[in-house]
Design a protein around this motif. Structure first.
Motif, PDB file in Angstrom:
ATOM      1  N   GLY A 257       0.722  -1.112   0.154  1.00  0.00           N
ATOM      2  CA  GLY A 257       0.030   0.062  -0.096  1.00  0.00           C
ATOM      3  C   GLY A 257       0.857   1.160  -0.085  1.00  0.00           C
ATOM      4  N   THR A 258       1.986   1.082  -0.705  1.00  0.00           N
ATOM      5  CA  THR A 258       2.811   2.357  -0.934  1.00  0.00           C
ATOM      6  C   THR A 258       3.541   2.382  -2.038  1.00  0.00           C
ATOM      7  OG1 THR A 258       4.540   3.913   0.442  1.00  0.00           O
ATOM      8  CG2 THR A 258       4.844   1.399   0.378  1.00  0.00           C
ATOM      9  N   TYR A 259       4.590   3.121  -2.239  1.00  0.00           N
ATOM     10  CA  TYR A 259       5.153   3.655  -3.622  1.00  0.00           C
ATOM     11  C   TYR A 259       6.633   3.213  -3.427  1.00  0.00           C
ATOM     12  CZ  TYR A 259       6.131   8.213  -1.905  1.00  0.00           C
ATOM     13  OH  TYR A 259       6.606   9.167  -1.411  1.00  0.00           O
ATOM     14  N   ALA A 260       7.460   3.247  -4.636  1.00  0.00           N
ATOM     15  CA  ALA A 260       8.857   3.318  -4.738  1.00  0.00           C
ATOM     16  C   ALA A 260       9.387   4.260  -5.267  1.00  0.00           C
ATOM     17  CB  ALA A 260       9.326   2.053  -5.353  1.00  0.00           C
ATOM     18  N   THR A 261      10.313   5.112  -4.940  1.00  0.00           N
ATOM     19  CA  THR A 261      11.039   6.312  -5.519  1.00  0.00           C
ATOM     20  C   THR A 261      12.348   6.145  -5.763  1.00  0.00           C
ATOM     21  OG1 THR A 261      10.992   8.692  -5.548  1.00  0.00           O
ATOM     22  CG2 THR A 261      11.472   7.638  -3.520  1.00  0.00           C
ATOM     23  N   ALA A 262      13.182   7.080  -6.355  1.00  0.00           N
ATOM     24  CA  ALA A 262      14.372   6.745  -6.756  1.00  0.00           C
ATOM     25  C   ALA A 262      15.095   8.089  -6.968  1.00  0.00           C
ATOM     26  CB  ALA A 262      14.669   5.905  -8.267  1.00  0.00           C
ATOM     27  N   HIS A 263      16.495   7.991  -6.713  1.00  0.00           N
ATOM     28  CA  HIS A 263      17.550   8.965  -6.994  1.00  0.00           C
ATOM     29  C   HIS A 263      17.888   8.589  -8.272  1.00  0.00           C
ATOM     30  CE1 HIS A 263      21.548  10.752  -6.892  1.00  0.00           C
ATOM     31  NE2 HIS A 263      21.972   9.962  -7.702  1.00  0.00           N
ATOM     32  N   VAL A 264      17.625   9.499  -9.286  1.00  0.00           N
ATOM     33  CA  VAL A 264      17.933   9.168 -10.647  1.00  0.00           C
ATOM     34  C   VAL A 264      18.230  10.473 -11.443  1.00  0.00           C
ATOM     35  CG1 VAL A 264      15.542   8.881 -11.039  1.00  0.00           C
ATOM     36  CG2 VAL A 264      16.790   8.004 -12.842  1.00  0.00           C
ATOM     37  N   ASN A 265      18.916  10.269 -12.284  1.00  0.00           N
ATOM     38  CA  ASN A 265      19.510  11.726 -13.050  1.00  0.00           C
ATOM     39  C   ASN A 265      19.453  11.745 -14.419  1.00  0.00           C
ATOM     40  OD1 ASN A 265      20.702  12.706 -10.431  1.00  0.00           O
ATOM     41  ND2 ASN A 265      22.586  11.530 -10.951  1.00  0.00           N
ATOM     42  N   ASN A 266      19.895  10.526 -15.292  1.00  0.00           N
ATOM     43  CA  ASN A 266      19.787  10.532 -16.579  1.00  0.00           C
ATOM     44  C   ASN A 266      18.654  10.241 -17.328  1.00  0.00           C
ATOM     45  OD1 ASN A 266      22.961  10.919 -16.563  1.00  0.00           O
ATOM     46  ND2 ASN A 266      23.098   8.702 -15.773  1.00  0.00           N
ATOM     47  N   PRO A 267      18.436  10.772 -18.295  1.00  0.00           N
ATOM     48  CA  PRO A 267      17.149  10.730 -19.163  1.00  0.00           C
ATOM     49  C   PRO A 267      16.808   9.300 -19.253  1.00  0.00           C
ATOM     50  CG  PRO A 267      18.098  12.438 -20.088  1.00  0.00           C
ATOM     51  CD  PRO A 267      19.161  12.071 -19.181  1.00  0.00           C
ATOM     52  N   SER A 268      17.907   8.334 -19.813  1.00  0.00           N
ATOM     53  CA  SER A 268      17.580   6.979 -20.006  1.00  0.00           C
ATOM     54  C   SER A 268      17.043   6.366 -18.613  1.00  0.00           C
ATOM     55  CB  SER A 268      18.780   6.226 -20.804  1.00  0.00           C
ATOM     56  OG  SER A 268      19.809   6.194 -19.857  1.00  0.00           O
ATOM     57  N   ASP A 269      17.569   6.652 -17.696  1.00  0.00           N
ATOM     58  CA  ASP A 269      17.482   6.078 -16.465  1.00  0.00           C
ATOM     59  C   ASP A 269      16.137   6.431 -15.923  1.00  0.00           C
ATOM     60  OD1 ASP A 269      20.292   5.551 -16.753  1.00  0.00           O
ATOM     61  OD2 ASP A 269      20.847   6.409 -14.988  1.00  0.00           O
ATOM     62  N   GLN A 271      13.424   7.141 -17.687  1.00  0.00           N
ATOM     63  CA  GLN A 271      12.490   6.605 -18.603  1.00  0.00           C
ATOM     64  C   GLN A 271      12.373   5.231 -18.155  1.00  0.00           C
ATOM     65  OE1 GLN A 271      13.128   7.416 -22.848  1.00  0.00           O
ATOM     66  NE2 GLN A 271      13.816   9.533 -22.217  1.00  0.00           N
ATOM     67  N   ARG A 272      13.351   4.418 -17.750  1.00  0.00           N
ATOM     68  CA  ARG A 272      13.408   3.098 -17.270  1.00  0.00           C
ATOM     69  C   ARG A 272      12.433   3.004 -15.845  1.00  0.00           C
ATOM     70  NH1 ARG A 272      18.632  -0.044 -17.453  1.00  0.00           N
ATOM     71  NH2 ARG A 272      18.592   0.447 -15.262  1.00  0.00           N
ATOM     72  N   GLY A 273      12.876   4.288 -14.902  1.00  0.00           N
ATOM     73  CA  GLY A 273      12.397   3.724 -13.858  1.00  0.00           C
ATOM     74  C   GLY A 273      10.768   3.865 -13.987  1.00  0.00           C
ATOM     75  N   VAL A 274      10.404   5.042 -14.710  1.00  0.00           N
ATOM     76  CA  VAL A 274       8.936   5.473 -15.087  1.00  0.00           C
ATOM     77  C   VAL A 274       8.223   3.993 -15.553  1.00  0.00           C
ATOM     78  CG1 VAL A 274       7.284   6.647 -16.462  1.00  0.00           C
ATOM     79  CG2 VAL A 274       9.324   7.890 -15.170  1.00  0.00           C
ATOM     80  N   ARG A 275       8.793   3.606 -16.701  1.00  0.00           N
ATOM     81  CA  ARG A 275       8.481   2.235 -17.473  1.00  0.00           C
ATOM     82  C   ARG A 275       8.275   1.093 -16.286  1.00  0.00           C
ATOM     83  NH1 ARG A 275      11.531   2.825 -21.309  1.00  0.00           N
ATOM     84  NH2 ARG A 275      12.940   0.893 -20.926  1.00  0.00           N
ATOM     85  N   TRP A 276       8.963   1.049 -15.451  1.00  0.00           N
ATOM     86  CA  TRP A 276       9.149  -0.143 -14.543  1.00  0.00           C
ATOM     87  C   TRP A 276       8.511   0.234 -13.288  1.00  0.00           C
ATOM     88  CZ3 TRP A 276      15.099  -0.774 -15.102  1.00  0.00           C
ATOM     89  CH2 TRP A 276      15.223  -1.431 -16.332  1.00  0.00           C
ATOM     90  N   GLY A 277       7.563   1.278 -13.022  1.00  0.00           N
ATOM     91  CA  GLY A 277       6.695   1.593 -11.973  1.00  0.00           C
ATOM     92  C   GLY A 277       6.796   2.490 -10.964  1.00  0.00           C
ATOM     93  N   MET A 282      13.118  11.541  -8.510  1.00  0.00           N
ATOM     94  CA  MET A 282      13.809  12.645  -7.876  1.00  0.00           C
ATOM     95  C   MET A 282      15.104  12.992  -8.446  1.00  0.00           C
ATOM     96  SD  MET A 282      13.443  11.370  -3.618  1.00  0.00           S
ATOM     97  CE  MET A 282      14.211   9.831  -4.005  1.00  0.00           C
ATOM     98  N   HIS A 283      15.472  14.299  -8.131  1.00  0.00           N
ATOM     99  CA  HIS A 283      16.541  14.975  -9.146  1.00  0.00           C
ATOM    100  C   HIS A 283      16.322  15.165 -10.311  1.00  0.00           C
ATOM    101  CE1 HIS A 283      18.440  14.053  -5.011  1.00  0.00           C
ATOM    102  NE2 HIS A 283      18.671  12.677  -5.437  1.00  0.00           N
ATOM    103  N   GLY A 284      16.452  14.203 -11.292  1.00  0.00           N
ATOM    104  CA  GLY A 284      16.339  14.403 -12.767  1.00  0.00           C
ATOM    105  C   GLY A 284      17.231  15.565 -13.278  1.00  0.00           C
ATOM    106  N   GLN A 285      18.789  15.489 -12.880  1.00  0.00           N
ATOM    107  CA  GLN A 285      19.316  16.589 -13.188  1.00  0.00           C
ATOM    108  C   GLN A 285      19.739  16.751 -14.524  1.00  0.00           C
ATOM    109  OE1 GLN A 285      21.513  15.177 -10.100  1.00  0.00           O
ATOM    110  NE2 GLN A 285      21.023  16.689  -8.589  1.00  0.00           N
ATOM    111  N   PHE A 286      19.759  15.644 -15.496  1.00  0.00           N
ATOM    112  CA  PHE A 286      19.934  15.947 -16.634  1.00  0.00           C
ATOM    113  C   PHE A 286      18.567  15.764 -17.569  1.00  0.00           C
ATOM    114  CE2 PHE A 286      23.801  14.200 -14.817  1.00  0.00           C
ATOM    115  CZ  PHE A 286      24.510  15.232 -14.721  1.00  0.00           C
ATOM    116  N   ASP A 288      15.595  16.023 -20.333  1.00  0.00           N
ATOM    117  CA  ASP A 288      15.439  16.649 -21.294  1.00  0.00           C
ATOM    118  C   ASP A 288      13.954  16.714 -21.823  1.00  0.00           C
ATOM    119  OD1 ASP A 288      14.900  14.021 -22.173  1.00  0.00           O
ATOM    120  OD2 ASP A 288      16.634  13.618 -22.984  1.00  0.00           O
ATOM    121  N   GLU A 289      13.483  17.362 -22.816  1.00  0.00           N
ATOM    122  CA  GLU A 289      12.014  17.680 -22.940  1.00  0.00           C
ATOM    123  C   GLU A 289      11.370  16.327 -23.132  1.00  0.00           C
ATOM    124  OE1 GLU A 289      11.875  21.758 -24.846  1.00  0.00           O
ATOM    125  OE2 GLU A 289      10.145  20.245 -25.327  1.00  0.00           O
TER     126      GLU A 289
END
Ligand SMILES: [Zn+2]
Length: 473
Positions: A257-269, A271-277, A282-286, A288-289
């Motif tokens: 009954g909760t969620y997972a979050t992540a420290h993640v910077n690179n666009p490819s990472d 996108q993978r994290g979003v796809r995998w649920g 967090m951060h998303g320092q690189f 892109d649109e």
């Protein structure tokens, strides 16, 4: 408890009739009536002249008409003197155990649990006294401080904690010193012993780590999915976490009954994290649109850090000369500077954007400087309303992403509405026009030293119906 508007219940004699029976039925519950205030509800770009009644730990009534003052030993009436009444602030990215670990994570090996815990309790108290009634600790905090705060034995905000960060070997949560160079040391170094970081690889071990966090009372799980600045073994380019590892944490979290979050910077990472649920990036320092659009379409939350990207900040943090972490920091700063112009193109993403400073390894005075400047920076880039929403109602929506496992399930957070938790500030001035009234500071390094709780514009702080600061008397 509800009370009738003053226009209806106009005399004390009338109050003594049967019309007030429901009031007395709730007489064993403390209530607080705020009058003569202008209300910012956490959502709308306006202040409304309303009365707000708190019964117990919830907001029981918000009325456009003045409410009757009931003669009762259990009711306190607070005349706000025309101040703004607003939701308590929500900080969605703190590290209570790490914020004041001055000298870096490596110094953890030289500290015992008492020192680390005492500093975390100090940090929690500091945040509450600056108006933060809810914080989300996204890594390296087990649940003991939350239990102590919720019992009233310690002073602090509501705490949603992610427990130990979950990192692969050599990932952003692998804080071992170079001398710890055996596989076994993943389980024996200080951060592992204290439950601050779990270094695990593969589906089964990662699933166990996520479940161990939940067993320890964590409200969510946090993974490390990209390289980061404050870790020595992983370049910023590194991709961390496999599909099966991410899915293990997502599954354990969702099943609870909760969620997972992540420290993640690179666009490819990302996108993978979003796809995998993942429920949040967090951060998303690189960023892109294309990636911002994917996040927006998926409806994930976004928790960026924006202000400490200046060259001066980096020089002051890392000192003169070259170092690995300094050059990482310079790259991150370039990316951070581009984030505001990208996210404003995606209104749906802005509606999921929460405020969180992510301060670690600094002195108490500098933690406050960072926080105050981040507020000002957000207001400068996004306007006061967006900043305030990110610090109140949107932060509350993120908190509600912890559903059945929510430690505070009785009502919404970050809003002034009937049924919401009574987490309330009274501030002098209008924060929709002047962000400095909640602490925003244009200055960073030149800002004068200040102590938590010394704001001259935050006059009253209530959390859970209990008043922790009140300069009105
Ligand atoms: Zn962080």
């Amino acid at each position: 408890m509800r009370i009738e508007p003053l226009t209806v219940v106009s005399t004390f004699a009338f109050l003594l009739t049967s019309a007030i029976a429901p009031v007395h039925a709730a007489d064993d519950v403390q209530s607080v009536l705020f009058t003569n205030v202008k209300v910012f509800d956490g959502v709308n770009d306006e202040l409304k002249t309303q009365d707000v009644l708190v019964t117990g730990n919830l907001i029981s009534q918000v009325s456009d008409e003045p409410l009757a003052v009931i003669a009762s030993t259990n009711m306190t009436v607070i005349d706000g003197g025309g101040r703004t009444l607003m939701p308590g602030l929500i900080e969605s990215h703190v590290h209570l155990n790490l914020q004041h670990m001055v000298g870096g994570y490596g110094t953890m090996e030289d500290r015992d649990w008492q020192e680390i815990g005492a500093m975390a309790a100090f940090t929690a108290q500091s945040l509450l006294l600056d108006g933060y009634t809810t914080v989300r600790d996204v890594g390296a905090l087990q649940s003991g401080i939350r239990r102590a705060v919720d019992r009233g034995d310690a002073i602090g905000p509501r705490i949603y904690n992610a427990g130990a960060v979950i990192s692969q070997t050599s990932g952003h949560g692998d804080w071992r010193l170079r001398g710890f160079n055996t596989l076994e040391s993943r389980y024996t170094h200080k951060a592992a012993q204290l439950g601050l970081a779990y270094i695990v690889d593969g589906y089964d071990a990662t699933l166990s780590a996520a479940r161990q966090n939940l067993a320890n009372g964590a409200s969510l799980n946090k993974m490390m999915l990209s390289g980061g600045v404050f870790s020595s073994k992983d370049g910023l380019h590194t991709i961390q976490g496999t599909e099966e590892e991410v899915k293990a944490v997502v599954r354990a979290s969702k099943d609870w009954g909760t969620y997972a979050t992540a420290h993640v910077n690179n666009p490819s990472d990302i996108q993978r994290g979003v796809r995998w649920g993942l429920g949040e990036i967090m951060h998303g320092q690189f960023l892109d649109e294309e990636t911002a659009r994917i996040m927006s379409d998926a409806g994930v939350f976004y928790n960026p850090q924006l202000s400490v990207s200046s060259l001066e900040a980096i020089e002051r943090t890392f000192g003169p000369g070259e170092s690995v972490n300094k050059s990482k920091s310079l790259k991150v700063a370039e990316g951070m500077a581009r984030i505001p112009d990208i996210v404003v193109k995606f209104p749906k993403l802005m509606e999921k954007m929460t405020f969180g400073v992510d301060t670690v390894t600094v002195t108490p005075a500098n933690a406050i400087r960072n926080r105050d400047h981040e507020i000002w920076f957000w207001a400068d880039k996004f306007g006061n309303l967006q900043t305030l929403k990110s610090m109140t109602s949107i932060g509350g929506k993120l908190a509600a992403l912890t559903t059945k496992h929510n430690p505070y399930p009785a009502g919404p957070l970050g809003v002034i509405e009937e049924g919401a938790y009574a987490d309330i500030l009274l501030v002098e001035g209008n924060p929709l026009e002047d962000i400095t009234v909640i602490g925003g500071s244009k200055e960073l390094f030149d800002a004068p030293d200040r102590k938590a709780g010394d704001s001259e514009t935050i006059d009253l702080i209530m959390k859970d119906g209990v008043i922790y600061k009140n300069t009105l008397n």
